[in-house]
Design a protein around this motif. Structure first.
Motif, PDB file in Angstrom:
ATOM      1  N   THR A  74      30.612  33.259  46.950  1.00  0.00           N
ATOM      2  CA  THR A  74      30.313  34.045  45.757  1.00  0.00           C
ATOM      3  C   THR A  74      30.125  35.513  46.096  1.00  0.00           C
ATOM      4  OG1 THR A  74      29.202  32.090  44.855  1.00  0.00           O
ATOM      5  CG2 THR A  74      28.861  34.171  43.712  1.00  0.00           C
ATOM      6  N   THR A  75      29.500  35.803  47.237  1.00  0.00           N
ATOM      7  CA  THR A  75      29.362  37.197  47.667  1.00  0.00           C
ATOM      8  C   THR A  75      30.729  37.820  47.912  1.00  0.00           C
ATOM      9  OG1 THR A  75      27.234  36.687  48.705  1.00  0.00           O
ATOM     10  CG2 THR A  75      28.287  38.736  49.349  1.00  0.00           C
ATOM     11  N   SER A  76      31.619  37.044  48.511  1.00  0.00           N
ATOM     12  CA  SER A  76      32.981  37.525  48.734  1.00  0.00           C
ATOM     13  C   SER A  76      33.698  37.770  47.405  1.00  0.00           C
ATOM     14  CB  SER A  76      33.756  36.513  49.573  1.00  0.00           C
ATOM     15  OG  SER A  76      35.093  36.933  49.772  1.00  0.00           O
ATOM     16  N   LEU A  77      33.532  36.835  46.452  1.00  0.00           N
ATOM     17  CA  LEU A  77      34.144  37.008  45.135  1.00  0.00           C
ATOM     18  C   LEU A  77      33.602  38.260  44.449  1.00  0.00           C
ATOM     19  CD1 LEU A  77      35.870  35.922  42.765  1.00  0.00           C
ATOM     20  CD2 LEU A  77      33.860  34.613  42.053  1.00  0.00           C
ATOM     21  N   LEU A  78      32.302  38.501  44.583  1.00  0.00           N
ATOM     22  CA  LEU A  78      31.683  39.697  44.005  1.00  0.00           C
ATOM     23  C   LEU A  78      32.304  40.961  44.570  1.00  0.00           C
ATOM     24  CD1 LEU A  78      29.426  41.041  42.306  1.00  0.00           C
ATOM     25  CD2 LEU A  78      27.927  40.762  44.292  1.00  0.00           C
ATOM     26  N   SER A  79      32.482  40.981  45.879  1.00  0.00           N
ATOM     27  CA  SER A  79      33.065  42.148  46.535  1.00  0.00           C
ATOM     28  C   SER A  79      34.511  42.360  46.095  1.00  0.00           C
ATOM     29  CB  SER A  79      32.983  41.980  48.059  1.00  0.00           C
ATOM     30  OG  SER A  79      33.490  43.110  48.721  1.00  0.00           O
ATOM     31  N   VAL A  80      35.269  41.276  46.006  1.00  0.00           N
ATOM     32  CA  VAL A  80      36.676  41.378  45.574  1.00  0.00           C
ATOM     33  C   VAL A  80      36.759  41.868  44.137  1.00  0.00           C
ATOM     34  CG1 VAL A  80      38.762  40.044  45.086  1.00  0.00           C
ATOM     35  CG2 VAL A  80      37.503  39.637  47.201  1.00  0.00           C
ATOM     36  N   PHE A  81      35.913  41.314  43.273  1.00  0.00           N
ATOM     37  CA  PHE A  81      35.935  41.702  41.864  1.00  0.00           C
ATOM     38  C   PHE A  81      35.596  43.183  41.710  1.00  0.00           C
ATOM     39  CE2 PHE A  81      34.409  42.079  37.540  1.00  0.00           C
ATOM     40  CZ  PHE A  81      35.268  41.253  36.824  1.00  0.00           C
ATOM     41  N   GLN A  82      34.602  43.664  42.449  1.00  0.00           N
ATOM     42  CA  GLN A  82      34.241  45.072  42.383  1.00  0.00           C
ATOM     43  C   GLN A  82      35.376  45.952  42.890  1.00  0.00           C
ATOM     44  OE1 GLN A  82      30.582  44.811  44.663  1.00  0.00           O
ATOM     45  NE2 GLN A  82      29.339  45.159  42.840  1.00  0.00           N
ATOM     46  N   ALA A  83      36.035  45.510  43.961  1.00  0.00           N
ATOM     47  CA  ALA A  83      37.140  46.293  44.512  1.00  0.00           C
ATOM     48  C   ALA A  83      38.282  46.400  43.510  1.00  0.00           C
ATOM     49  CB  ALA A  83      37.626  45.645  45.809  1.00  0.00           C
ATOM     50  N   ILE A  84      38.573  45.302  42.804  1.00  0.00           N
ATOM     51  CA  ILE A  84      39.627  45.332  41.789  1.00  0.00           C
ATOM     52  C   ILE A  84      39.238  46.265  40.653  1.00  0.00           C
ATOM     53  CG2 ILE A  84      40.830  43.947  40.056  1.00  0.00           C
ATOM     54  CD1 ILE A  84      40.659  41.590  41.994  1.00  0.00           C
ATOM     55  N   THR A  85      37.972  46.208  40.251  1.00  0.00           N
ATOM     56  CA  THR A  85      37.503  47.062  39.154  1.00  0.00           C
ATOM     57  C   THR A  85      37.626  48.536  39.508  1.00  0.00           C
ATOM     58  OG1 THR A  85      35.948  45.354  38.439  1.00  0.00           O
ATOM     59  CG2 THR A  85      35.546  47.603  37.667  1.00  0.00           C
ATOM     60  N   ILE A  86      37.211  48.895  40.709  1.00  0.00           N
ATOM     61  CA  ILE A  86      37.284  50.294  41.132  1.00  0.00           C
ATOM     62  C   ILE A  86      38.726  50.737  41.314  1.00  0.00           C
ATOM     63  CG2 ILE A  86      36.697  51.907  42.985  1.00  0.00           C
ATOM     64  CD1 ILE A  86      34.161  50.336  43.439  1.00  0.00           C
ATOM     65  N   SER A  87      39.569  49.868  41.837  1.00  0.00           N
ATOM     66  CA  SER A  87      40.968  50.213  42.105  1.00  0.00           C
ATOM     67  C   SER A  87      41.813  50.245  40.851  1.00  0.00           C
ATOM     68  CB  SER A  87      41.575  49.211  43.094  1.00  0.00           C
ATOM     69  OG  SER A  87      40.855  49.189  44.308  1.00  0.00           O
ATOM     70  N   SER A  88      41.263  49.754  39.727  1.00  0.00           N
ATOM     71  CA  SER A  88      42.068  49.643  38.513  1.00  0.00           C
ATOM     72  C   SER A  88      42.447  50.998  37.920  1.00  0.00           C
ATOM     73  CB  SER A  88      41.318  48.822  37.456  1.00  0.00           C
ATOM     74  OG  SER A  88      40.118  49.458  37.090  1.00  0.00           O
ATOM     75  N   VAL A  89      41.835  52.080  38.435  1.00  0.00           N
ATOM     76  CA  VAL A  89      42.236  53.409  37.954  1.00  0.00           C
ATOM     77  C   VAL A  89      43.653  53.736  38.412  1.00  0.00           C
ATOM     78  CG1 VAL A  89      39.882  54.280  37.852  1.00  0.00           C
ATOM     79  CG2 VAL A  89      41.161  54.488  39.985  1.00  0.00           C
ATOM     80  N   GLN A  90      44.124  53.039  39.437  1.00  0.00           N
ATOM     81  CA  GLN A  90      45.479  53.208  39.906  1.00  0.00           C
ATOM     82  C   GLN A  90      46.392  52.269  39.123  1.00  0.00           C
ATOM     83  OE1 GLN A  90      45.249  52.451  44.105  1.00  0.00           O
ATOM     84  NE2 GLN A  90      43.841  54.142  44.490  1.00  0.00           N
ATOM     85  N   ALA A  91      47.575  52.741  38.769  1.00  0.00           N
ATOM     86  CA  ALA A  91      48.458  52.007  37.862  1.00  0.00           C
ATOM     87  C   ALA A  91      48.816  50.618  38.383  1.00  0.00           C
ATOM     88  CB  ALA A  91      49.727  52.824  37.622  1.00  0.00           C
ATOM     89  N   GLN A  92      49.010  50.488  39.695  1.00  0.00           N
ATOM     90  CA  GLN A  92      49.446  49.206  40.243  1.00  0.00           C
ATOM     91  C   GLN A  92      48.365  48.141  40.214  1.00  0.00           C
ATOM     92  OE1 GLN A  92      49.242  52.082  41.814  1.00  0.00           O
ATOM     93  NE2 GLN A  92      48.582  51.924  43.958  1.00  0.00           N
ATOM     94  N   TRP A  93      47.103  48.536  39.921  1.00  0.00           N
ATOM     95  CA  TRP A  93      46.007  47.576  39.888  1.00  0.00           C
ATOM     96  C   TRP A  93      45.569  47.220  38.471  1.00  0.00           C
ATOM     97  CZ3 TRP A  93      44.371  45.144  44.214  1.00  0.00           C
ATOM     98  CH2 TRP A  93      44.701  45.729  45.438  1.00  0.00           C
ATOM     99  N   VAL A  94      46.112  47.875  37.457  1.00  0.00           N
ATOM    100  CA  VAL A  94      45.664  47.647  36.088  1.00  0.00           C
ATOM    101  C   VAL A  94      45.901  46.207  35.662  1.00  0.00           C
ATOM    102  CG1 VAL A  94      46.032  48.298  33.675  1.00  0.00           C
ATOM    103  CG2 VAL A  94      45.970  50.061  35.446  1.00  0.00           C
TER     104      VAL A  94
END
Length: 295
Positions: free
Chosen positions: A79-99
């Motif tokens: 779950t800690t790993s999932l939390l970290s991945v989810f946060q990374a996706i959220t932050i990276s979503s400002v880039q078009a390829q991550w939306v």
């Protein structure tokens, strides 16, 4: 105490202010519930042993306590790993390829929980197949043991293979968590460098929000890696030593419970959910007092 306070805060958000809840809150809730289950399962046998209580657990009790403690430990890592991945996706979503990934990531949360429960329950079944209760606090022989349970080392090379499977399984999620956290730190630092000139001189002495988030991520990852590595080193030595040393058992118990204990206080201090609750100030004071008392 910290996990209970954190769960109350999120329950308050879900029930009283549902418009404020976010998908990531479900991950926080799952992690706090796992920690609430893990801490008593880890600490209770050693607490009872410190009072020299004999035959506290029978064979069924040993299997249940050890199995659930290992499963909840695995769930905490996943779950800690999932939390970290989810946060990374959220932050990276400002880039078009991550939306596109952000739009789908919230749909994967609950299936991920189900997958974590099923796979952790399956992978830890061999832990309890040879587990038996014991009334003797002095144990001799290689294998897992605690104050009330003991499992002799299985024949052949099976233990080594099984331990390698467990280690690889944990390391996959630990490496994923570390790499995504470092990725977030990199993005936050780059964002801070780009926006630093926008801060007014009066705010120059105050830490930028992205800096605070970066420090929180680094602290969480550092605590997790330190306690995880320390616990595994002592645990491996304890597993293979023939004469079980009770002091090592206590050290393993303390190291296993440190991260679940510290984690909620870090969130209580830095998570925005506190600002949404009218009783957040009093809860923060209670949490701080509890932390100071336990320290």
């Amino acid at each position: 105490m910290g996990n209970s306070l954190l769960s109350l805060l999120y329950l308050y958000t879900f029930l009283v202010q549902p418009h404020l809840k976010k998908p990531i809150d479900a991950i926080f809730m799952h992690l706090t519930l796992v920690n609430i289950l893990n801490l008593p399962l880890t600490l209770l046998p050693n607490i009872m042993a410190s009072f020299r209580v004999q035959r506290f657990l029978d064979d069924v009790g040993c299997k249940a306590v050890v199995f659930l403690s290992r499963v909840t430990r695995g769930l905490s890592i996943c779950t800690t790993s999932l939390l970290s991945v989810f946060q990374a996706i959220t932050i990276s979503s400002v880039q078009a390829q991550w939306v596109w990934l952000k739009s789908k990531s919230s749909l994967w949360i609950f299936p991920s929980f189900l997958f974590f429960w099923v796979i952790n329950m399956a992978i830890y079944v061999p832990v309890i197949t040879d587990l038996k209760a014991t009334s003797n606090f002095t144990l001799v022989g290689s294998g897992f043991s605690n104050a009330y349970c003991h499992s002799l080392q299985m024949e052949g090379s099976t233990p080594g293979h099984y331990i390698c499977v467990l280690l690889v399984w944990d390391l996959v999620f630990v490496i994923l968590m570390i790499s995504t956290s470092l990725h977030m730190v990199k993005l936050l630092y780059q964002h801070h460098q780009r926006t630093q000139h926008l801060h007014s001189p009066s705010l120059a002495s105050q830490p930028a929000p992205e800096n605070k988030a970066t420090h929180t991520i680094l602290l969480l990852v550092s605590c997790f890696v330190f306690f995880y590595c320390s616990n595994n080193i002592v645990l491996f030595y304890y597993f293979y030593t023939r004469v079980k040393i009770q002091t090592l058992e206590v050290i393993i118990c303390i190291l296993s419970s440190c991260y679940p204990t510290v984690f909620p206080f870090l969130l209580l201090k830095n998570n925005k959910v506190l600002s949404k609750c009218p009783f957040s100030l009093s809860l923060t004071r209670i949490a701080s007092g509890q932390k100071a008392f336990s320290g």
